[in-house]
Design a protein around this motif. Structure first.
Motif, short mmCIF file in Angstrom:
data_model
loop_
_atom_site.label_atom_id
_atom_site.label_comp_id
_atom_site.label_asym_id
_atom_site.label_seq_id
_atom_site.Cartn_x
_atom_site.Cartn_y
_atom_site.Cartn_z
N LEU A 38 0.82 -1.22 0.00
CA LEU A 38 0.00 0.00 0.00
C LEU A 38 0.85 1.27 0.00
O LEU A 38 0.59 2.21 -0.76
CB LEU A 38 -0.93 0.00 1.22
CG LEU A 38 -2.09 -1.01 1.21
CD1 LEU A 38 -2.87 -0.92 2.51
CD2 LEU A 38 -3.00 -0.78 0.02
N LEU A 39 1.85 1.31 0.86
CA LEU A 39 2.62 2.54 1.03
C LEU A 39 3.36 2.92 -0.26
O LEU A 39 3.27 4.07 -0.72
CB LEU A 39 3.61 2.39 2.18
CG LEU A 39 4.38 3.66 2.57
CD1 LEU A 39 3.43 4.79 2.92
CD2 LEU A 39 5.34 3.37 3.73
N SER A 40 4.06 1.97 -0.86
CA SER A 40 4.81 2.28 -2.08
C SER A 40 3.86 2.63 -3.23
O SER A 40 4.14 3.53 -4.03
CB SER A 40 5.70 1.10 -2.47
OG SER A 40 4.93 -0.07 -2.70
N ALA A 41 2.72 1.93 -3.30
CA ALA A 41 1.76 2.22 -4.36
C ALA A 41 1.13 3.59 -4.18
O ALA A 41 0.89 4.32 -5.16
CB ALA A 41 0.68 1.14 -4.39
N GLY A 71 3.11 17.51 -5.96
CA GLY A 71 4.01 18.03 -4.94
C GLY A 71 3.36 18.05 -3.58
O GLY A 71 3.96 17.67 -2.56
N LEU A 72 2.10 18.51 -3.52
CA LEU A 72 1.37 18.56 -2.25
C LEU A 72 1.14 17.15 -1.71
O LEU A 72 1.30 16.90 -0.50
CB LEU A 72 0.04 19.28 -2.46
CG LEU A 72 -0.89 19.37 -1.24
CD1 LEU A 72 -0.20 20.11 -0.09
CD2 LEU A 72 -2.21 20.04 -1.62
N LYS A 73 0.79 16.23 -2.59
CA LYS A 73 0.55 14.85 -2.16
C LYS A 73 1.83 14.21 -1.63
O LYS A 73 1.80 13.47 -0.65
CB LYS A 73 -0.01 14.02 -3.32
CG LYS A 73 -1.42 14.45 -3.76
CD LYS A 73 -1.87 13.62 -4.95
CE LYS A 73 -3.25 14.05 -5.43
NZ LYS A 73 -3.68 13.28 -6.62
N ASP A 74 2.96 14.50 -2.30
CA ASP A 74 4.23 13.96 -1.82
C ASP A 74 4.54 14.46 -0.42
O ASP A 74 5.05 13.72 0.43
CB ASP A 74 5.36 14.36 -2.77
CG ASP A 74 5.43 13.47 -4.00
OD1 ASP A 74 4.88 12.35 -3.93
OD2 ASP A 74 6.01 13.88 -5.01
N THR A 75 4.25 15.72 -0.18
CA THR A 75 4.49 16.29 1.16
C THR A 75 3.64 15.59 2.20
O THR A 75 4.11 15.28 3.31
CB THR A 75 4.16 17.80 1.15
OG1 THR A 75 4.97 18.44 0.16
CG2 THR A 75 4.44 18.41 2.51
N ILE A 76 2.40 15.30 1.86
CA ILE A 76 1.50 14.60 2.79
C ILE A 76 2.02 13.19 3.07
O ILE A 76 2.06 12.75 4.22
CB ILE A 76 0.08 14.54 2.20
CG1 ILE A 76 -0.51 15.96 2.11
CG2 ILE A 76 -0.82 13.64 3.04
CD1 ILE A 76 -1.81 16.03 1.35
N MET A 77 2.45 12.48 2.03
CA MET A 77 2.89 11.10 2.20
C MET A 77 4.18 11.01 3.01
O MET A 77 4.48 9.96 3.59
CB MET A 77 3.08 10.44 0.83
CG MET A 77 1.77 10.11 0.12
SD MET A 77 0.66 9.09 1.13
CE MET A 77 1.65 7.64 1.39
N LYS A 78 4.95 12.11 3.08
CA LYS A 78 6.17 12.08 3.90
C LYS A 78 5.85 11.96 5.38
O LYS A 78 6.70 11.56 6.18
CB LYS A 78 6.99 13.34 3.63
CG LYS A 78 7.67 13.35 2.26
CD LYS A 78 8.45 14.62 2.04
CE LYS A 78 9.10 14.63 0.66
NZ LYS A 78 9.84 15.89 0.40
N HIS A 79 4.60 12.31 5.75
CA HIS A 79 4.19 12.19 7.14
C HIS A 79 3.73 10.77 7.49
O HIS A 79 3.46 10.48 8.65
CB HIS A 79 3.06 13.18 7.45
CG HIS A 79 3.48 14.61 7.41
ND1 HIS A 79 4.25 15.19 8.39
CD2 HIS A 79 3.27 15.58 6.48
CE1 HIS A 79 4.48 16.46 8.10
NE2 HIS A 79 3.89 16.72 6.93
N VAL A 80 3.62 9.91 6.47
CA VAL A 80 3.23 8.51 6.70
C VAL A 80 4.49 7.66 6.63
O VAL A 80 5.12 7.55 5.58
CB VAL A 80 2.19 8.04 5.66
CG1 VAL A 80 1.83 6.58 5.91
CG2 VAL A 80 0.95 8.92 5.70
N ASN A 117 1.18 4.69 10.47
CA ASN A 117 1.86 5.39 11.56
C ASN A 117 2.37 6.73 11.04
O ASN A 117 2.82 6.85 9.91
CB ASN A 117 3.02 4.54 12.07
CG ASN A 117 3.43 4.94 13.48
OD1 ASN A 117 2.87 5.88 14.04
ND2 ASN A 117 4.40 4.24 14.03
N THR A 118 2.27 7.73 11.90
CA THR A 118 2.73 9.07 11.56
C THR A 118 3.34 9.72 12.80
O THR A 118 2.89 9.44 13.93
CB THR A 118 1.56 9.93 11.04
OG1 THR A 118 2.01 11.29 10.87
CG2 THR A 118 0.38 9.91 11.99
#
Length: 401
Positions: free
Chosen positions: A58-61, A73-82, A119-120
């Motif tokens: 899930l995470l890599s996908a 760019g915004l989505k990448d920033t959000i995913m960095k918190h996961v 987890n975040t």
């Protein structure tokens, strides 16, 4: 005394005159939706389908999904918190088999029930989400392959509109926007993963299930001597029932074919399942051929004075009333030869069955006589009863008259 024979058959229903759809194959195995659901569920367990769900990346996908589009760019920033996201538990609930609006096709629906956690650094505990979805696929008759038409599973996909995601526990309000973004990324990601990761497993499970059905019908039925062998002739789908039309052949003790039972100009009635999980139907001429192997024409010689002395006296007295000269020829070695000229023929009708057979009786005045004193032909009839004992179908002849 009843004549009884037993053949190891699929436990099922034998019928020939019930008013429903007709068939001309030597035998038909009808598989209802309950059998299909049960067997496919077992095969999915055998192929570790739930383990495949728990191993979905899930995470890599989702990170790959977040890198696409105008807001990547915004989505990448959000995913960095996961920092961690995984399916922690998965289950496949009750399968559904439904008729399709297309000819020769069934719709199968496989509900998925999963719990995923991520987890975040924003919270100390794992955020858990309940995910429910449904995989849909089509069971079709593949008439393009070489040889008998088989069944295949195709068009497997995870309908995005069936995906529902909810939180298992309340979360802090400052984490809620992150959860919403993770959920929005899961909505397109999970169906794609299910299609690429789980659908091949479902197709393999269905193929195994179909092969198991073929192995079941191909098991030789011992008739002593020889046997009866079925094989796939064609596949057919009627409503929510899979119909396997079977060819049949009789084998001798050396496993050589002695009789092909495929061609027939007679169309027999196909009984409905009426709630039964499956049925096995044989054409009447196939059943008669089996009975012919089990009960071939035979002879029996009886010395009346030794075996049935009272009957011998009564017979001599009756003959004396007709001809004293003939009665005088009978001595203590008189014998009767019984010979069945033909094998029993089964006459099937709704709710009942009868067997008829021609028996020839020769009375010889002595055991050295070359010619019988008289010959009598008798058509013997009896009631035929079918019943099951475990995995055996039993035919019993009763009340022979």
């Amino acid at each position: 005394m009843a004549v009884r024979w037993t053949a190891t058959l699929l436990c099922g229903l034998l019928a020939a005159t019930l008013a429903q759809a007709t068939f001309s194959a030597p035998a038909v195995l009808n598989l209802g939706p309950d059998v299909i659901k049960e067997r496919l569920t077992q095969k999915l367990k055998y192929h570790d389908a739930t383990a495949i769900l728990q191993q979905l990346p899930l995470l890599s996908a989702m990170r790959e999904e977040s890198s696409r589009g105008l807001l990547s760019g915004l989505k990448d920033t959000i995913m960095k918190h996961v920092i961690w996201l995984k399916v922690t538990s998965a289950a496949i609930t009750q399968l559904q088999i439904q008729p399709s609006d297309q000819d020769q096709e069934l719709v199968i629906k496989i509900p998925l029930d999963m719990v995923a956690g991520f987890n975040t650094p924003l919270v100390k505990t794992i955020v858990e989400m309940h995910m429910q979805s449904e995989v849909e696929a089509r069971i079709r008759v593949d008439s393009e392959q070489v040889g008998p038409s088989a069944l295949v599973l195709s068009d497997c996909f995870n309908r995005q509109g069936t995906l529902r995601i909810s939180l298992l526990r309340k979360i802090s309000f400052w984490v809620s926007p992150l959860v919403d973004k993770v959920t929005s990324l899961l909505m397109p990601t999970l169906p794609k993963l299910v299609k690429t990761q789980l659908c091949p497993v479902i197709q393999a499970a269905f193929k195994d299930m179909f092969q198991d059905f073929l192995k079941l019908v191909r098991v030789p039925i011992p008739l002593s001597p020889g046997g009866l062998l079925f094989d796939l002739l064609s596949s057919y789908i009627e409503g929510d029932v899979i119909q396997l039309n079977l060819q049949a052949k009789l084998l001798d003790s050396q496993s050589k074919v002695t009789n092909w039972l495929n061609d027939s100009s007679v169309s027999l009635a196909m009984p409905p399942l009426d709630g039964a999980p499956f049925s096995f139907v044989m054409r009447q001429d196939v059943l008669n051929a089996v009975v012919a192997v089990l009960l071939p024409p035979d002879k029996l010689t009886v010395l009346l004075d030794y075996v049935l002395p009272d009957l011998a006296k009564e017979l001599k007295s009756s003959i004396k009333e007709i001809s004293e000269q003939a009665a005088e020829k009978l001595d203590g070695t008189q014998l009767v030869k019984f010979q069945t000229r033909k094998t029993p023929q089964l006459l099937l009708s709704q709710g009942s069955a009868q067997a008829a057979q021609l028996i020839v009786l020769d009375l010889f005045p002595t055991n050295t006589a070359l010619r019988p004193l008289f010959t009598l032909g008798i058509e013997a009839k009896s009631e035929a009863q079918f019943y099951t004992e475990g995995d055996q179908l039993v035919l019993s002849f009763n009340d022979i008259r």
